[in-house]
Design a protein around this motif. Structure first.
Motif, PDB file in Angstrom:
ATOM      1  N   GLY A 295       0.748  -1.246   0.000  1.00 45.64           N
ATOM      2  CA  GLY A 295       0.081  -0.015   0.100  1.00 45.64           C
ATOM      3  C   GLY A 295       0.919   1.323   0.077  1.00 45.64           C
ATOM      4  N   GLY A 296       2.049   1.193   0.626  1.00 42.85           N
ATOM      5  CA  GLY A 296       3.098   2.442   0.738  1.00 42.85           C
ATOM      6  C   GLY A 296       3.840   2.351  -0.539  1.00 42.85           C
ATOM      7  N   LEU A 297       4.000   1.374  -1.501  1.00 42.66           N
ATOM      8  CA  LEU A 297       4.944   1.481  -2.615  1.00 42.66           C
ATOM      9  C   LEU A 297       5.172   2.587  -3.321  1.00 42.66           C
ATOM     10  N   SER A 298       4.174   3.289  -3.751  1.00 43.01           N
ATOM     11  CA  SER A 298       4.453   4.499  -4.420  1.00 43.01           C
ATOM     12  C   SER A 298       5.053   5.720  -3.725  1.00 43.01           C
ATOM     13  N   GLY A 299       4.799   5.797  -2.453  1.00 41.80           N
ATOM     14  CA  GLY A 299       5.692   6.844  -1.547  1.00 41.80           C
ATOM     15  C   GLY A 299       7.081   6.442  -1.529  1.00 41.80           C
ATOM     16  N   TYR A 300       7.307   5.044  -1.492  1.00 43.82           N
ATOM     17  CA  TYR A 300       8.864   4.550  -1.138  1.00 43.82           C
ATOM     18  C   TYR A 300       9.511   4.772  -2.671  1.00 43.82           C
ATOM     19  N   TYR A 301       8.865   4.510  -3.682  1.00 49.49           N
ATOM     20  CA  TYR A 301       9.171   4.713  -5.040  1.00 49.49           C
ATOM     21  C   TYR A 301       9.872   6.195  -5.229  1.00 49.49           C
ATOM     22  N   GLU A 302       8.941   7.040  -4.791  1.00 52.94           N
ATOM     23  CA  GLU A 302       9.229   8.659  -4.886  1.00 52.94           C
ATOM     24  C   GLU A 302      10.487   9.027  -4.033  1.00 52.94           C
ATOM     25  N   GLU A 303      10.425   8.544  -2.750  1.00 52.28           N
ATOM     26  CA  GLU A 303      11.333   8.785  -1.905  1.00 52.28           C
ATOM     27  C   GLU A 303      12.849   8.306  -2.255  1.00 52.28           C
ATOM     28  N   MET A 304      12.822   6.993  -2.819  1.00 54.26           N
ATOM     29  CA  MET A 304      14.115   6.560  -3.163  1.00 54.26           C
ATOM     30  C   MET A 304      14.580   7.086  -4.468  1.00 54.26           C
ATOM     31  N   LYS A 305      13.703   7.614  -5.452  1.00 57.01           N
ATOM     32  CA  LYS A 305      14.004   8.450  -6.655  1.00 57.01           C
ATOM     33  C   LYS A 305      14.777   9.723  -6.461  1.00 57.01           C
ATOM     34  N   SER A 306      14.241  10.448  -5.279  1.00 53.95           N
ATOM     35  CA  SER A 306      14.688  11.571  -4.897  1.00 53.95           C
ATOM     36  C   SER A 306      16.199  11.543  -4.297  1.00 53.95           C
ATOM     37  N   GLN A 307      16.756  10.298  -3.995  1.00 57.30           N
ATOM     38  CA  GLN A 307      17.924  10.143  -3.386  1.00 57.30           C
ATOM     39  C   GLN A 307      19.093  10.352  -4.053  1.00 57.30           C
ATOM     40  N   PRO A 308      20.101  11.091  -3.746  1.00 56.46           N
ATOM     41  CA  PRO A 308      21.324  11.187  -4.451  1.00 56.46           C
ATOM     42  C   PRO A 308      21.809   9.559  -4.697  1.00 56.46           C
ATOM     43  N   PRO A 309      22.095   9.418  -6.168  1.00 55.60           N
ATOM     44  CA  PRO A 309      22.684   7.959  -6.353  1.00 55.60           C
ATOM     45  C   PRO A 309      23.621   7.404  -5.204  1.00 55.60           C
ATOM     46  N   VAL A 310      23.269   6.496  -4.662  1.00 55.91           N
ATOM     47  CA  VAL A 310      24.373   5.871  -3.587  1.00 55.91           C
ATOM     48  C   VAL A 310      25.427   5.013  -4.372  1.00 55.91           C
ATOM     49  N   PHE A 311      26.530   5.116  -4.069  1.00 55.46           N
ATOM     50  CA  PHE A 311      27.598   4.259  -4.628  1.00 55.46           C
ATOM     51  C   PHE A 311      27.218   2.999  -4.287  1.00 55.46           C
ATOM     52  N   ALA A 312      26.933   2.104  -5.043  1.00 55.71           N
ATOM     53  CA  ALA A 312      26.702   0.791  -4.872  1.00 55.71           C
ATOM     54  C   ALA A 312      28.141  -0.090  -4.334  1.00 55.71           C
ATOM     55  N   ALA A 313      27.569  -0.917  -3.518  1.00 56.31           N
ATOM     56  CA  ALA A 313      28.890  -1.800  -2.762  1.00 56.31           C
ATOM     57  C   ALA A 313      29.699  -2.157  -3.843  1.00 56.31           C
ATOM     58  N   ASP A 314      28.988  -3.031  -5.011  1.00 52.10           N
ATOM     59  CA  ASP A 314      29.850  -3.722  -5.853  1.00 52.10           C
ATOM     60  C   ASP A 314      31.127  -3.231  -6.373  1.00 52.10           C
TER      61      ASP A 314
END
Ligand SMILES: [Zn+2]
Length: 555
Positions: A295-314
């Motif tokens: 039920g909260g998926l679209s809010g989660y999508y929006e929050e993560m979209k607005s994050q500065p790109p995280v340097f992936a661990a890989d």
């Protein structure tokens, strides 16, 4: 989790349609009643009642998920001067809560602490407000008022509050946004127990964005919870949990956040996101809160979209070197936004193999970590036991490091590293965090610490074991130039038996396996000989091999 009032059409005995307002599922017969259990002396947990169907009821888009759901966990702290409750379920649960409370103490309830405002945790405030003092985070009161929810707490706090009653202290902490913007963690310091509210449940995390949730801040909230002194956690819903469970949920949340950030940045359509989060490998695809999470998926999508790109661990995981005639070698093993590893040079001597501690991936290009110098070496002789605080930046495939001894006025030194294996970047999404993050820095070297050797297929293999307390880490190399160095971690030693992992981070895994390939070494010590058997992780039943090592070699 929320269970708003719902309206149901019920067919009456006359066959006419009767409009019935069902305030909550508690008005129908629960699948199992409320129950009280002892947590520790003076502290009780009230669970239930247990009902079928998802948090939003059997109707609507989600239907029956086949699981039993219960109202929020209530903690009852008994003192000589009265009782302190944490949370009070739905309003129509209050009479039964008081009945359960009376079965363990005749004293009155003096205070109620709210973990957050949701009606399955704080709905009872509407009744308790007439007889007790209710204490909650300032945002909980604001959420009550905005949502027109009756029983708003009259006493609020912003960072921390304490209730002291009958010589017993109960503390409430606010560590930031998570499930909502008002989640309090309740600490019973004398009993070493916490109540986490919905920051931790038997299910998966659910973000209520309409009430200020944040999946990103939630991770640091869990870190602060893990800094508290406790051994038992009462979750928002479900049975008692361990500290280890909170640690693993934190790691899973980091993984899920990275996946969601990835999907949002690639503009994957929202209706495909749930499937692509791969919740099944986190064990979160069918929990009591998976439906509510959706039920909260679209809010989660929006929050993560607005994050500065995280340097992936890989891109960090693997072996790096300065090159040159006396190379410095680093092996990093990352998981989520944390990493551990080893720094060495030369790598075939125990006194020049050091632990990388508390590695953090800060953002798209920056990392920080410590190198712990705890044995002989020129700088150790000069400075004693010390750590270098290292900051690194990654650009164009190079890792530039600046290292400075912690708390000492010594100029920083700089290093420039390149990956030993070009072109292969491991998938670290399933890599467990290395114990190098948590090894005791003060433990003295064991007499068996040092260089052990065995005959390899091509050349002699050097196994540099660092053995501190019951922990083992180190490197295996042969030849010991940067291309031949492999990380050993997560080891244990009980005086006779040794067990550790050899991490092949720079090696592509077999087609059947994702992530980092590891060998599990199990051996016994007898004088200067160690006899090992090894197996491949994930193929433990298949034959591996035997190795006999000799050491430690005195240089
Ligand atoms: Zn909740």
């Amino acid at each position: 989790m929320m269970r708003p009032a719902r309206i149901a059409l019920v067919v009456g005995t006359t066959g006419a349609l009767i409009l019935a307002v069902v305030l909550s599922a508690q008005q129908v017969r629960p699948a199992a009643p409320m129950q009280i259990e002892k947590v520790k002396d003076g502290l009780y947990l009230i669970r239930g009642p247990f009902n079928r169907c998802a948090p939003n009821g059997c109707g609507g888009a989600f239907g029956d998920d086949g699981l039993l759901h219960e109202a929020g966990d209530v903690a009852v702290r008994v003192t000589s001067e009265g009782l302190i409750l944490v949370d009070d379920k739905y309003q129509d649960n209050v009479a039964e809560i008081l009945e359960k409370v009376r079965s363990v103490s005749p004293l009155p309830v003096k205070y109620v602490l709210n973990t957050h405002h949701h009606t399955d945790h704080a709905g009872g405030d509407a009744t308790f407000i007439t007889t007790t003092e209710i204490i909650a985070h300032r945002n909980v009161r604001e959420n009550f008022l905005r949502n027109k929810q009756p029983g708003a707490p009259r006493v609020t706090f912003t960072d921390q509050a304490s209730v002291v009653l009958g010589g017993v202290e109960v503390r409430a902490y606010y560590f930031g946004r998570g499930h909502t913007n008002g989640d309090a963690v309740i600490h019973f310091p004398d009993l070493r127990v916490i109540h986490t509210g919905d920051l931790i449940t038997e299910g998966m995390p659910v973000m209520d964005y309409r009430n200020g949730a944040s999946a990103v801040e939630w991770v640091s909230v869990l870190d602060k919870i893990l800094d508290l002194d406790f051994d038992v956690a009462i979750p928002g819903h479900g049975p008692l949990l361990t500290r280890e469970r909170i640690r693993s949920d934190r790691q899973k949340l980091v993984t899920m956040n990275q996946r969601m950030a990835d999907l949002a940045r690639k503009n994957v359509p929202i209706d495909q996101v749930f499937g692509q989060l791969r919740l099944e490998d986190l064990g979160w695809n069918h929990t009591v809160s998976t439906v509510a999470f959706r039920g909260g998926l679209s809010g989660y999508y929006e929050e993560m979209k607005s994050q500065p790109p995280v340097f992936a661990a890989d891109p960090l995981s693997g072996t790096w070197t300065t090159g040159g005639p006396s190379p410095q070698t680093f092996v990093f093993k990352a998981s989520g936004d944390r990493f551990g590893g080893i720094a060495c040079g030369p790598c075939d001597r125990a006194e020049s193999v050091f632990r990388v501690e508390d590695g953090r991936i800060l953002d798209a290009t920056h990392v920080s970590f410590f190198v712990s110098y705890d044995t002989a070496g020129p700088r150790f002789r000069e400075l004693g036991r010390y750590r270098d605080r290292v900051v690194g930046s990654l650009a164009d495939g190079q890792l530039a490091l600046s290292a400075q001894p912690e708390g000492r006025n010594v100029p920083a030194s700089t290093l420039r590293l390149t990956r030993v294996v070009h072109g292969f970047v491991p998938d670290t999404s399933n890599v467990p965090p290395s114990s190098l993050l948590t090894a005791d820095p003060a433990a003295a070297p064991s007499p068996i610490e040092g260089r052990w050797v065995f005959a390899g297929r091509v050349a002699q293999q050097n196994v540099i074991l660092k053995v501190r307390g019951q922990k083992i880490w180190g490197v295996i190399c042969g030849p010991c130039d940067p291309g031949g160095v492999t990380l050993i971690d997560d080891g244990s030693f009980d005086g006779t038996t040794l067990r550790f992992y050899i991490n092949h981070i720079d090696t592509p895994p077999s087609p059947a396996q994702r992530g980092v390939r590891r060998n599990i070494m199990t051996g016994t010590l007898s004088g200067n000989v160690m006899r090992f058997t090894w197996v491949r992780e994930g193929a433990e039943t298949e034959p591996g091999g035997d190795i006999v090592m000799f050491g430690p070699i005195r240089e």
